[in-house]
Structures are given as C-alpha cells and as structure tokens.
Design an enzyme around this catalytic site. Structure first.
Site, PDB file in Angstrom:
ATOM      1  N   ARG A   1      36.448  -2.920 -25.431  1.00  0.00           N
ATOM      2  CA  ARG A   1      36.394  -3.542 -26.717  1.00  0.00           C
ATOM      3  C   ARG A   1      35.223  -2.391 -27.663  1.00  0.00           C
ATOM      4  O   ARG A   1      35.389  -2.432 -28.740  1.00  0.00           O
ATOM      5  CB  ARG A   1      35.595  -4.902 -26.601  1.00  0.00           C
ATOM      6  CG  ARG A   1      36.621  -5.976 -26.273  1.00  0.00           C
ATOM      7  CD  ARG A   1      35.850  -7.185 -25.791  1.00  0.00           C
ATOM      8  NE  ARG A   1      36.880  -8.185 -25.518  1.00  0.00           N
ATOM      9  CZ  ARG A   1      36.511  -9.548 -25.079  1.00  0.00           C
ATOM     10  NH1 ARG A   1      35.462  -9.812 -24.652  1.00  0.00           N
ATOM     11  NH2 ARG A   1      37.399 -10.202 -24.768  1.00  0.00           N
TER      12      ARG A   1
ATOM     13  N   ARG B   1      31.130  -5.582 -21.617  1.00  0.00           N
ATOM     14  CA  ARG B   1      32.004  -6.892 -20.811  1.00  0.00           C
ATOM     15  C   ARG B   1      33.538  -6.465 -20.962  1.00  0.00           C
ATOM     16  O   ARG B   1      33.947  -6.302 -22.083  1.00  0.00           O
ATOM     17  CB  ARG B   1      31.502  -8.088 -21.248  1.00  0.00           C
ATOM     18  CG  ARG B   1      32.401  -8.947 -20.504  1.00  0.00           C
ATOM     19  CD  ARG B   1      31.911 -10.599 -20.790  1.00  0.00           C
ATOM     20  NE  ARG B   1      32.396 -10.981 -22.065  1.00  0.00           N
ATOM     21  CZ  ARG B   1      33.608 -11.474 -22.397  1.00  0.00           C
ATOM     22  NH1 ARG B   1      34.441 -11.391 -21.763  1.00  0.00           N
ATOM     23  NH2 ARG B   1      33.500 -11.837 -23.863  1.00  0.00           N
TER      24      ARG B   1
ATOM     25  N   HIS C   1      30.324 -10.690 -30.622  1.00  0.00           N
ATOM     26  CA  HIS C   1      31.127 -11.333 -29.462  1.00  0.00           C
ATOM     27  C   HIS C   1      30.305 -11.981 -28.424  1.00  0.00           C
ATOM     28  O   HIS C   1      30.269 -13.319 -27.964  1.00  0.00           O
ATOM     29  CB  HIS C   1      32.034 -10.803 -29.120  1.00  0.00           C
ATOM     30  CG  HIS C   1      33.113 -11.648 -28.385  1.00  0.00           C
ATOM     31  ND1 HIS C   1      33.757 -12.977 -29.001  1.00  0.00           N
ATOM     32  CD2 HIS C   1      33.836 -11.339 -27.190  1.00  0.00           C
ATOM     33  CE1 HIS C   1      34.573 -13.474 -28.014  1.00  0.00           C
ATOM     34  NE2 HIS C   1      34.615 -12.712 -26.750  1.00  0.00           N
TER      35      HIS C   1
ATOM     36  N   HIS D   1      33.414  -7.846 -30.815  1.00  0.00           N
ATOM     37  CA  HIS D   1      34.995  -7.877 -30.572  1.00  0.00           C
ATOM     38  C   HIS D   1      35.648  -7.231 -31.754  1.00  0.00           C
ATOM     39  O   HIS D   1      35.405  -7.573 -32.812  1.00  0.00           O
ATOM     40  CB  HIS D   1      35.207  -9.488 -30.493  1.00  0.00           C
ATOM     41  CG  HIS D   1      36.626  -9.716 -29.845  1.00  0.00           C
ATOM     42  ND1 HIS D   1      37.673  -9.339 -30.505  1.00  0.00           N
ATOM     43  CD2 HIS D   1      36.970 -10.248 -28.542  1.00  0.00           C
ATOM     44  CE1 HIS D   1      38.765  -9.860 -29.867  1.00  0.00           C
ATOM     45  NE2 HIS D   1      38.464 -10.245 -28.636  1.00  0.00           N
TER      46      HIS D   1
END
Length: 510
Positions: free
Chosen positions: A270, A362, A327, A224
């Site tokens: 990200r 993701r 993350h 993250h």
C-alpha cells in the site's frame, strides 16, 4: 464491580469479550453505538493460508516484505501460523464466509500477498458480517454501554484501576475493574481523507499517553491508495480486492503508471501504491481504478457498486476516481503478544496497540486477523491468571461545570495534518506542524470541565503531536514513513529489541 472493562466495540473487543464472558464479568464501553467501528465497515477480508499451494510461512514472508522487515518476527510468526486455527474456529462456530457454487471457500488476492488467501464474507462486506456474527455471540453475556465516552484512565501507584467516562448528559462516572483493555482502534479522523469511521479519533492512544504508557512507532501511518474521490471529498473505501480481481490504476492519459514502479505492479504494498498515486496527483493528473477486467463487478463488489451509484459515479466508462487517504496506524501502545502494556492492569489490543506485526506498513487483510488472533491471545492470558485489585474504590457520579478552552476546529486539523504529515513528509513541514500544534495546551488540559467533543479534539491534538514528533525524529524513509529530504528508501533487518528502544525514546519530549 466488573472483572474486565473493555473500551471499544470492534472485532478485537468482541473477540476478547466473547472468550472472557464464560469466566469473567465483562463490561464494554463505546462512545457511540456498537457498530460504529472500522471493523464494521471493513471491505477487505481476513488473511489466512489454507489453500493447497499456500503455507503460513509464505504469509509470514509476505507480511515481513510488506512491512519493510521492520516487523517483530516472533509475533508475525504467531499471527500467521495460528491464523488458520482461529479462523477455522469461527467457521465451525457458524460464521459464513463466501463460497463458490461447488461449496469451496472463495479465496481472494490482495495487495502484497503472493497467494490467494483472503477470506471474504458478503463479497465486500466482511466487516459487517463478522461484527454482526460476533455481536450475536456475546448477546446476553456481556454488559454493553453505548453512548458513553471513556475520557481517562484511573491510576494508582503505576497500576490502572479502571476508567473515567462521560455520558451524553455530561455526567462523569468512575468504573473500577481488575483489568482494563483498550480496543479503541486508530486515529483516522486526524486527516481530511480517511476510510475510518467518524468516531475514530485516537482516544485510546491519547489516554494511554496521558498516564505514562509507552507508545512506539507512531510515525508509521498507512494511507490506503484507493478511496473513492469526487468534488474534493472522499466518499468511502474501494477495497484493494478490486485490484486483486483484475482492476488496475491509470491516469487521465490512460497510462498504467504502476508498471514502472514495482514488480507487483498494481498489487504492490500500500505505501508504494499510495506514493505513486500521490506523485501523479502532484503532476496534475487525476487517477482512476479501471474495472474493465473485473468479471461480474456488481455481484463481486455489491457495496462498492452501491457506493458509486449513490454518489453518481458513472460506471459505464468503468473508471472509478480514487485518491490516497488515512487507513491504519501501525504504531501505537507498546504491548507484548499477550496485550500487556508497560502499566500493570492495562492491556491494549488491535489497532490501538503495537505488537510489531505490521512493521512499517501493514499488508492487506491482516488487521481483522490481528484482532481475531491477538484478541484470543489476550483473553487466554487473562484467564490464565487472577488479576487482584487491592485499593479501596468507590463509584462516583457528578456533573462538571464547563470551562472555556482554546481549540481549533476539526477542519483546521484535517487540513494541517494532510498538508504537513501526509503521504510524503519533509522536515520543514513537520516542524511547522509541531509549532502549530503547540500553540494549544492539549498536554495539560483539565478534561473534566470539557464537553465530549472538546475532549475528542484534545485527544486528536495529542495524537497528531505524537505522530508529527515521531516523524521528525525518524530521519529516513521506510515503509509508510517517507521523508522527501531523506528519499533513499531503506529496508531494516536490525534486531527487534534495539529498534524498539530507538522508537520509544522520542516520545518523552514534554
């Protein structure tokens, strides 16, 4: 004997348990308390296309783009096309999502998305609100066992029969069930900087690997971009919903460096943002999230505001110091859309599993959604068939004598993984990491004479080895996996079944 054992207590575990409890005897094990999960601390929301100018196909396309088109397309379609129905069911069941003064749902924008489609609850406390709601839904319907750690799966002739656990007194117990479901989450505690709960140590991944389940895509670890950072410590997550409301990244010179990195600038996927911040740090710069353009920051993000105040981050300058940190794990135990692993009787769902929906990276707020959609799908699959348990079984409870074992301390592993298998990777550092790991005999350790803390470290070393080995084999840069010795970032479009076979081969090296 329970019909179903669920290991974990996050959103996916509670979703499955809630659906199954009406027809099956369900027991949940968690090695800590029921709210100790990444789900509970999730600041981001749940992505679902409901706005008049939005459609599930747009959500589908955004998910594929963020995942570098490395996704399992059919499963992404399932996730995005059925999101509205399952989230609406939660809403109709009494879950309170945020609304404006006109009683309309407040839909937010987050990284990688091209439309406002993120449902929030409690501002930046969606996870807390959702888990609290789901705990009420299963109260009195499911037997929940806290402070008892699942340490290994019970196998017989290729079938999973249940789980071995250890409680805090060191007592070893065997539990048998027709179905065992791993819902243990990821492995954030492998790294020095992480948004994950302290209990998230890769236990489910390691247990599955030890009994021969197929794992895949383990090199795809998401960092993250914006963890709150002060005095060389990460102090919590600063949701990218903050950027969705107008915040932007800058360095100490005041330069908005994302403008020249990606067409979506601060709202890029990200992996892109994390590498851009990492590059700034490598150049000796500190990085800040400028919140000057976020209206009513304290009201919109009350928990982040409290977090900053708690750690004496002065917000009068409207700059929040940030750094990338672990993350989410995109890879995991290979399953189909119904949670079935390569072993009979064993299911996996949520972050511990890999259905391929996230591809190589993701997109924001698809994790809680994954738990809700695939949690329901797993439950529906189990309810549609009667799992039969054939072998003779008996409950066993006894205390093991402790055995000495050579293991590193967590701080050593944190440092090595962050330095060698971090945001940017290289063959030389990955090789050094694997050599460091292989000085410890974690793949053949006798778990039953160890403490729970030592078993956690065995699990962490196992998963660290899987990530490192997988990262060595994939000699390319794609999504969250970036090799500086293979810097040309690729986008994949090969057939799913081919790329999955390639991904699986490397995990059988020992």
């Amino acid at each position: 004997m329970p019909d179903v054992i669920i290991i974990g207590s996050g959103i996916v575990a509670l979703t499955v348990a809630n659906r199954l409890s009406k027809h099956r005897n369900v027991i949940i094990f968690t090695k800590s308390h029921t709210k100790a999960s990444n789900s509970y601390y999730a600041q981001g929301g749940v992505a679902a296309a409901v706005a008049h100018n939005d459609h599930w196909q747009l959500h589908y396309e955004d998910t594929l783009r963020a995942g570098s088109y490395f996704n399992h397309a059919k499963n992404v379609k399932l996730l995005t096309s059925e999101a509205k129905a399952y989230i609406s069911h939660l809403l109709n069941s009494g879950m309170n999502f945020d609304r404006d003064d006109a009683d309309k749902l407040c839909l937010a924008m987050e990284g990688g998305h091209t439309k406002r489609r993120i449902w929030h609850a409690g501002g930046d406390a969606t996870g807390k609100e959702l888990i609290s709601f789901m705990l009420e839904q299963v109260r009195g319907k499911v037997h929940m066992v806290e402070n008892e750690m699942a340490i290994d799966l019970i196998m017989q002739e290729g079938r999973c029969l249940g789980v071995k656990t250890k409680n805090q007194a060191g007592e070893l117990q065997h539990y048998y069930a027709s179905v065992t479901i791993l819902a243990t989450g990821g492995c954030g505690q492998l790294y020095a900087y992480t948004s994950n709960d302290q209990t998230v140590t890769g236990d489910g991944l390691a247990m599955a690997y030890r009994v021969g389940a197929v794992l895949t895509d383990m090199e795809f670890v998401q960092f993250h971009p914006t963890l709150l950072y002060k005095n060389k410590r990460t102090l919590g997550l600063v949701s990218e919903a903050v950027r969705g409301e107008g915040a932007f990244l800058q360095n100490e010179k005041g330069e908005r460096f994302m403008k020249d990195v990606h067409e979506l600038k601060d709202m890029a996927p990200r992996d892109v943002v994390a590498r851009a911040i990492f590059a700034q740090i490598q150049q000796g710069e500190r990085v800040f999230l400028n919140i000057s353009q976020v209206p009513n920051f304290q009201k919109r993000f009350p928990n982040i505001h409290k977090l900053c105040n708690k750690h004496h981050i002065q917000l009068d300058k409207q700059l929040i110091p940030v750094i990338p940190g672990f993350h989410f794990m995109m890879g995991g135990i290979k399953t189909d859309a119904l949670g079935q692993t390569s072993l009979n009787g064993l299911y996996a769902v949520g972050e511990v599993a890999c259905t391929g929906v996230h591809g190589a990276n993701r997109i924001a707020s698809n994790s809680l959604l994954e738990g809700i959609v695939f949690g329901n799908k797993v439950a529906e699959s189990i309810l549609s068939k009667q799992e039969a348990l054939q072998p003779i079984y008996e409950n066993v409870t006894h205390h093991q004598v402790h055995k000495a074992v050579n293991l590193p301390i967590k701080k050593e592993l944190h440092h090595m993984m962050s330095e060698k298998v971090g945001v940017v990777r290289h063959q030389q550092e990955l090789t050094a990491m694997r050599e460091w790991l292989e000085q410890y005999d974690f793949l053949h350790a006798d778990l039953y004479g160890l403490t729970n803390e030592e078993i956690e470290m065995i699990n962490m070393l196992t998963v660290a080895w899987l990530i490192t080995t997988s990262a060595l084999v994939r000699e390319e840069s794609i999504g969250s996996h970036y090799r500086s010795d293979f810097p040309n970032v690729k986008t994949h479009s090969i057939r799913e079944e081919i790329r999955r076979d390639i991904s699986e081969t490397k995990l059988h090296l020992v």
